[in-house]
Every structure is written in structure tokens, then in C-alpha cells.
Design a protein around this motif. Sequence first.
Motif, PDB file in Angstrom:
ATOM      1  N   UNK A 316      -5.458  -3.970   0.204  1.00 37.21           N
ATOM      2  CA  UNK A 316      -6.162  -3.043  -0.911  1.00 37.21           C
ATOM      3  C   UNK A 316      -6.152  -3.405  -2.195  1.00 37.21           C
ATOM      4  N   UNK A 317      -7.099  -3.186  -3.247  1.00 40.86           N
ATOM      5  CA  UNK A 317      -7.249  -3.655  -4.409  1.00 40.86           C
ATOM      6  C   UNK A 317      -5.759  -3.546  -5.037  1.00 40.86           C
ATOM      7  N   UNK A 318      -5.226  -4.400  -5.908  1.00 37.37           N
ATOM      8  CA  UNK A 318      -4.073  -4.351  -6.586  1.00 37.37           C
ATOM      9  C   UNK A 318      -2.921  -5.265  -5.664  1.00 37.37           C
ATOM     10  N   UNK A 319      -1.851  -4.839  -5.845  1.00 37.43           N
ATOM     11  CA  UNK A 319      -0.516  -5.698  -5.162  1.00 37.43           C
ATOM     12  C   UNK A 319       0.107  -4.302  -4.558  1.00 37.43           C
ATOM     13  N   UNK A 320       0.242  -4.758  -3.229  1.00 34.98           N
ATOM     14  CA  UNK A 320       1.037  -3.715  -2.395  1.00 34.98           C
ATOM     15  C   UNK A 320       2.402  -4.293  -1.810  1.00 34.98           C
ATOM     16  N   UNK A 321       3.122  -3.561  -1.635  1.00 33.26           N
ATOM     17  CA  UNK A 321       4.386  -3.820  -0.874  1.00 33.26           C
ATOM     18  C   UNK A 321       4.363  -2.950   0.708  1.00 33.26           C
ATOM     19  N   UNK A 322       4.383  -3.857   1.566  1.00 33.50           N
ATOM     20  CA  UNK A 322       3.991  -3.275   2.956  1.00 33.50           C
ATOM     21  C   UNK A 322       5.021  -3.593   4.003  1.00 33.50           C
ATOM     22  N   UNK A 323       5.362  -2.446   4.741  1.00 35.83           N
ATOM     23  CA  UNK A 323       6.257  -2.469   5.825  1.00 35.83           C
ATOM     24  C   UNK A 323       5.324  -2.086   7.055  1.00 35.83           C
ATOM     25  N   UNK A 324       5.132  -2.893   8.085  1.00 40.18           N
ATOM     26  CA  UNK A 324       4.468  -2.480   9.328  1.00 40.18           C
ATOM     27  C   UNK A 324       5.018  -3.055  10.617  1.00 40.18           C
ATOM     28  N   UNK A 325       4.718  -2.230  11.594  1.00 42.14           N
ATOM     29  CA  UNK A 325       5.152  -2.676  12.967  1.00 42.14           C
ATOM     30  C   UNK A 325       4.317  -2.352  14.048  1.00 42.14           C
TER      31      UNK A 325
END
Length: 977
Positions: A316-325
Amino acid sequence: MRRFAGLLVLLLTAAQAYAAAPGRITGTVVDAADGESLPGAVVEVVPVGGDGSSKSAMSEVNGRFTVASVPYGDYTVRVSFLGYADFEKEVTVEAPVLDLGRIEMRLDDNEIEAVVLEVPAMRTSQKGDTVVYNASAFKVAADADTESLLAKMPGIMISADGTVEAQGEEIQKVFVDGKEFFGDDVSTAIKNLPAEVVENVEVFNKLSDQAEFTGLDDGEGYKALNIVTSESKRRGQFGKLYAAYGYPKYYTAGGNVNIFEGDSRISIIGLANNLNQQNFSFEDILGVVNTGGSSSSGGRMGGRRGGMGSFLVRPMDGISTVQAVGVNYSDTWGRRDNMEVTASYFFNHSKNRNEFVNETWQNPGSQYDYETGASGAENYNHRFNARIDYKINDNQNLMLRPYFRYQKYTGTESSQTDMSELEDDVEEAIQSILGSDGSDRSGYNAGLSALYRMKLGKQGRTLTFNLDGSYSKNRELQLVEEYYYLPRYAEGMVADSVANQRIAGDSYSYSLGGGLTYTEPLGKRSQLNLEYRINYDYSDAEKLTYLWDPVLELISPELSEELSTMNNSGYLTHRAGPGYRYSDGKTNVSASLMYQYSTLDNATEYPATVAPYVNYSFNNLVYSAMANVNFDAQNTLRIHARSRTNNPSVSQLQDVPDFSNSTYVRGGNAALRPAYTNRLHAFYINSNVAKGQTFTVMLGAEYTSDYIGDSIVTYDASRPFVIPNSTNVLQQGQRYARYANIGNSWSVRAGLSYGLPVKFLGSNLNFNVGATFAQTPNIVDGARFMRSENYFDGGVQLSSNISENIDFTILYNGSYNIASGISNGVRTDDRFVNQYASASIKWVIWKGITFTGNASYTQYKGITNKYDEQYVLCNLYIGKKVFRSQLGEISIGVNDLFNQNTSFRRTVQSSYIQNSTNLAIGRYISLQFVYNLRNFGKKATRAASQYDNFDTGGSGSVGVQRPGGMPGPGGPPPHVR
């Protein structure tokens, strides 16, 4: 006497010509033990007595060989293959064709080690429209993933956003040993499978589920990859675990684990980071998430690169904090192993923050908007896919495909927009807006498709039933606040009652469809089919808008009749017609012609001022035709033409204005008709097995009538414009756009790619060039406006094929873009250039000491609009492999060494051009650890260099290889036939 002499000369000449007449020797090379074909066997034909020159050939993927132009006479035929005892036989060529039949080769255990270091691997082979790549012929680093392997193969290109193209088409799905792997998420599939488990890679045209059942290409197929794993890697556990911390505040951790036990396979992936990295893409069913990627005119997205850059997917545009499984499962069920089950589940959670600058040129016209702002968003995404293939008995099959999607999104945004008539006059803005927007949305959709096929005795006579159903529901709550002030530095602000609003929306839709297809053989090579299909799509949507009350200074509890709507639409389609298929092994042709009758009903329940009910009926002929011609084992031509109708959505049919973006007011149109699209694609593929070269030419065209586009009205003080179905008058700085059927659009795309080995560099070289021409219609202030886009692009990629100890790739892509149009006799032009160059290296220097580096240069340069955005990103790491097996690695380095990272994107649409700059991650120092899990079978070693099919570098040789099966055009992955 003269007559006799003449006759004698004639007979001698004929005898000499007969003796020298060319013939050909054919045969099939197979393994004597199991009868499997042996591709790559060398066949040599030597004249007896040494008179004349010898001739040679190489067996194809099916073991078949042909030695052409062999004069009549006596010869010795020698066949040799790696690890097998030579075959030798004396033959006499005295007819146009000498077929030696099956030549059975027997293993020679005493010679395997002697020759294994001398025979190079066969890089590619081709059967029909399937290109097969021998993975062991392409060398990558010991811990590389399948994506790195694919990037080295001729004819395959992987873009910066993770998109994979092969033979000019985007790969839509990945199979592993014939089974779907992580659903439709191609990037996830290739990033989470180690390169060392791959034996072959097959690129083929996958038929749709319906076409697989009926055998008739319905035009709904797509390009796919099938990854054939080595037999010794089909039992065990393997994967990669990693963690990194970047000073001052960045982190990432995650990995993948694959548990294979024959047909039973489980793959688990996961990650957590604040570096804006998505290990796999999510499905934006609400249409609310702003993602990076290529612009509409082909610009390449730069920036947003973190420490574990190989796990970057459409951020995504900008800065992201992500958790994924994510989890992928496949197995065979039933006492008779007659049910194949594959399923995948994904979960994503991300928090995003962004600061942005948007510059927008409204074309045609001179209005210029300069917007600055900040935003924040949180997104949850779940998705599940499954495929169940049940073989009831020899004559009956059932396929089920259930799916489920859920998304929840909350977001806020605040911005200031200054509008001027010229780009240099922003400080003297004709109008400025301070705005904020908050939204809370959620939605889900679920569906099931079922296919049942029954064989009716005679070979090729079948009856197929299909049933499809889906349901979706969305909810929305949006709060919009906007304040106007004019000019920019005037004191005070004015709140606009139309712009300040609260919007509550609920919608749901469902679709039901079914069909019946009967096929009847007309002979051994042809087939006739008759098909009938019915489908009904229903949508129900409400949009309830509450406006700002300037007296009470709050949102009114009274519903705004002008900006609210409740309506539903139904679209019923009947389709029936014949189809035909012909196949003789080299040529496959299929065609269908369907009569389509459809009705569109659109009912407006609120407000009463809008026409309450609209009904239309349409008659169309839709067609699909495909021809696949295999000229020989190396040359294939595929041509595909089809047509379809595109129905207007319920939001496009809602005939009320939308003021949620007050600078661009949007209106629906209850009188919209479906658009009708014709498409043509042609591909020519040449795969030179002996030289390892692949050449592809692609041509595509599309023509749409009744194109659904925008009819735009701009502000003009001399002619006040009342927005339809509203009492509001268009204000300065505003535009009004209403959906309309506005004419015809078309596009043409041509391209070619060429891949070859560069032996003196120990590398592979790929070239690609292309051109796109397109025209899209609009209406601006009542005048027809055609926007033209011409786009020329090209690229080159050099990747190493030396050894596992040094792996490098050098890449360049460039494009020249021309967007132009004419409105009211005034021509507008926009020309710009995009360039992207990168170089990366992974080098095991000495005793497990590693150097990893990558650098990229990105430029967006305007020619008509003067701007020049360019930056260099450079990441450098020094590491050390650890543990006795060297399966672990610790490294330290710096990301964005020159601190130049930026996030710039240029977007070209039919009615505007926009430059966007967003928040991006800058320089940071990172310490990271990677561990490669390897545990294959009971007797497997953990040392990567000891696995079969995995070259330890430098020699350019491989061990014994077995083909991945008999590939063929379309249908299931070739390996599992």
C-alpha cells in the motif's frame, strides 16, 4: 547405337540419383527398465566405411528423434545417453523413411560417474503449447526460492511488483505436481517454494474447469505454471525461517514450512513486520485500499523496499505494519484415492500511515489541483479457497469449488486542496478546501461452483451439468467534512452543507447460474457440442445521506432526499448455441457461437423524483474461437478470439449524485446498456531445445462498443449547471461526471521476447520489447473527447548461470509514454519517460562468508510537464553461513544506503493525469538471521549440495534427469496427465 548409349547414360544417372536420394531415420529412445522416454539422447548416423559425413540429432521430450537428409546407403546408428550404455546398430536406408521403432537403453552403472561431469543439461523442450524448463540447467544460490529460479529462464519476466509473465502473458495460477498451490496467489506460491526441490517448470495454457470437463476450449482459460518437484523431495520437511531488526525502529520476522508426504502436503507461511511488506496479496473486495503498482500507462512502481526485500508484494502507499499467515493443503482422499482435495486460507492484518502530495492536471482544460494530506487505515482480510475433484466411477466425475472472503476496513484522511487555473498560480487559488474523511466498511462474499460430468458410453459422448451460486453483503459508514475558503489567504472559512455529510450504506447481491453441455464425437478427430446456460444476477443497494445543518451546527437527523437512494437491479441472461472441436495431434481448433438474450431491470424505490422502473432487453451473438498449430516440436502458433458483454454495476445505475468528493461529483445513470467487447490474441513460440533459446511474439487487440465511460461537465460562470437529480449548482473548482455509454474504445498491444544462454559469461540473457496503442472516449462539456495512449517499452535482463556460489542479475526496463487528446479543436499532449535499472548479487566469497547487495535506479521524467523524479536505492549486507550444514546465515548491513527512497507514481486516466508522492521508508541498519529447513526422507542428508538435481557449481553439468511427463495444449497441468 546412340539411342542405346543415351539410354545407358540415363539409367546410370537415375541409379546415381537413387543412391544419393535423401531419406530420414526416425525412432523413439526409451528406458529399457520402465519404458519412460529419454529426452536429450544423442543420435549419430555414420556412413559404413567412412564415406561421407555423419549426421546427428537429439531426442525430444517424448523421446522421439528424426535424422533428416540421409542419402540412401549403409550406416551405423549410435545412440548415447547420460548414464546408459551406448546403443549401436547397422542399418540400410533404401526408402524415404526408416523407422527404427523403440530403442531401449540400459543403465551402465560403471559409466555414470565418468560422464556426469561432461554432459550439459538440456535447458528447454516444447510439446504443443507447453514449454518445459529443466531446472537443473539454471543455477541459483543454495537458499534461493523458485522466484529466483524463474527469473533466469528465457521467456519468463518478473516485474518489481511481483507479477510473472511468460510468453507475453501474465501467469494467473501456479500448480505444484499438478495441484493448485495457494489458490490464485502466484507471488506467494513462487516465493515460498525452495528452488532446489524443483525438477521441471512447465508453462502451459490452462483450460477453464468447464472446458476441461467438455474438452472444448471456451475462451476462459489462462496462462499457468506447473512446478514439477524431484521425486526425492516429495517426502520431508523444508522451508525458510527469518528474522531481522533494523535500527532505529524496524523489524521483520516470518518464514515458510512445507510438509510433504507424497500426495499429502501442507505449506504454512507467516510474517510480521513494520516495513510495508506483504508476503502475499490480499483481496480488496470493498475497493477501498490504495495499493502501489504500475500506473495505467505502464509506469513502474519504485521505492518501498525493506530488509527482506524478496517478500515484497504490491504494498500500500505509505508505511504499513503487517501480520499475515497462510496455509495450503492438498491430499488424496477415499479408499480408492478417488478424491483430490486442495485448499488454501489467508489472513492479513495491516495498519497503514501515509503522508501524500497529489498534483492533478484536469485534461482537457487548464485546471490544476495541488493536494497535501495525511491518512491512516487498518485492514483485516480473510480468504478461503478449495477445490474438490471426486471421481465417482469410470464414467462420472464431480468437481466442487467453494470460496469465502471477508474484509473489514477503517480509515481516516485529512487534506488541503488548492485549485488554480494554471500550475504556477497555486498561491492565487480560485478555491481551496480543507477536508477530512472517516470511513468504516465491512463485507463478505461466498460462493460455490459445481460441475458434474457423465460419459454416455461412446468415446467422446458426454453430458455436463454446471451450477454456480454466490452471495455478497457490504456495509459502510462514512463521515465527510469539508470547508471552503476563497482565496487561499482570506480570513475565515465556509462550511458547505452538501460536502459535510454522513453516509450509511448497505448492499447485497447474489448470482445463480446453471448450464447443460452435450458433446458428440463426429469421428476420431472432431467433436460437436451443444450448450445452454442461464444466469441471474441481482443487486440491492441503499445509500442514506444526512447533511450538515448550519443552524444547528451538526449533522441533521433528516434524510437528504437528493443524495439518498434505494434501488435494485436484476440481469437475466439466456445463452445457447453449438460448438465444434478438431484435433489431429498437431492442430487443435475449437469454436463456439452462442445466441444471448438478456434483460436488465432497474427499480428505484427512493427517491420518488427518480424514474421508478427501467427495463431493457438485449440480443447479442457471443463467440469464442481458438486455433493451436504445432508446426513441429519447436514452433507453435496460438490464436484466440472471443467476445463478451459487460453489465453495468448497481452503483453505476444509481441515478443520484455523490458529493463525498466535492471536487469530483459523481452521478449514476439508470439507462446504461451493457458494453460489448471483442478480443483477439495471437502468440507464436519458438523453443530451440538444442541451443536453449526461446523466442515469443505476441499480438493482442480489443474493441468495445457502447463503452461505459464518463460524461463530464466543468464549471463555467457563463453557463450555470444544475447537477441532475439535485438542486445544487456546479461550483467553481468542481467537475461533474456521469456514467454513460459514450462510443467505442480500442487497444492494440504487440511484443516479443527472446531468451538465450551466453556461454562465455556463464549467464542467461532475456530481451523484451513492446508497444501499446489505445483510444478511450469521454464526453467533456457536451463535446466528444478521445484520449489516445501510445506506450513503447523494452527491457533486458542478464542473470548468472555460473554456480551456486555466485548469483547475480542485471535488469533494465524503460518506457516512453504519449497521452494525447483533442477536445473542441484543442489538442492536449503529455509525454513522459519511465526508467528502471537494477543489479543484485549473492556471493559466497570464502568459507561461508557471503556478500549480498542490490542497487536500483528509478526515474520518472516529464517532457511536456517539467518534472524529474529520480532516486537510487542501495542495500548492502555482509554475512556468514553458520552450522555444520551451512543452512543458517547471519548478516548485517544497511538499507537505502544513500537515503534516497521515495514513493512516486504517475497515473494517466482518460480525464486527468496525476503525480503522487507518498511516505516511504528511508535508511536504516539491519541485523538479520535466516535458517533453511531441509529434511528429506528417512535417508536424506541435510547438506544442500548433496541433493540430487542440485549442482554444486562451476562445471555446467548435471546428473540424470527424468522428464516431467507428456505436456500438451490446455487442460490440466501436463505433468499429471
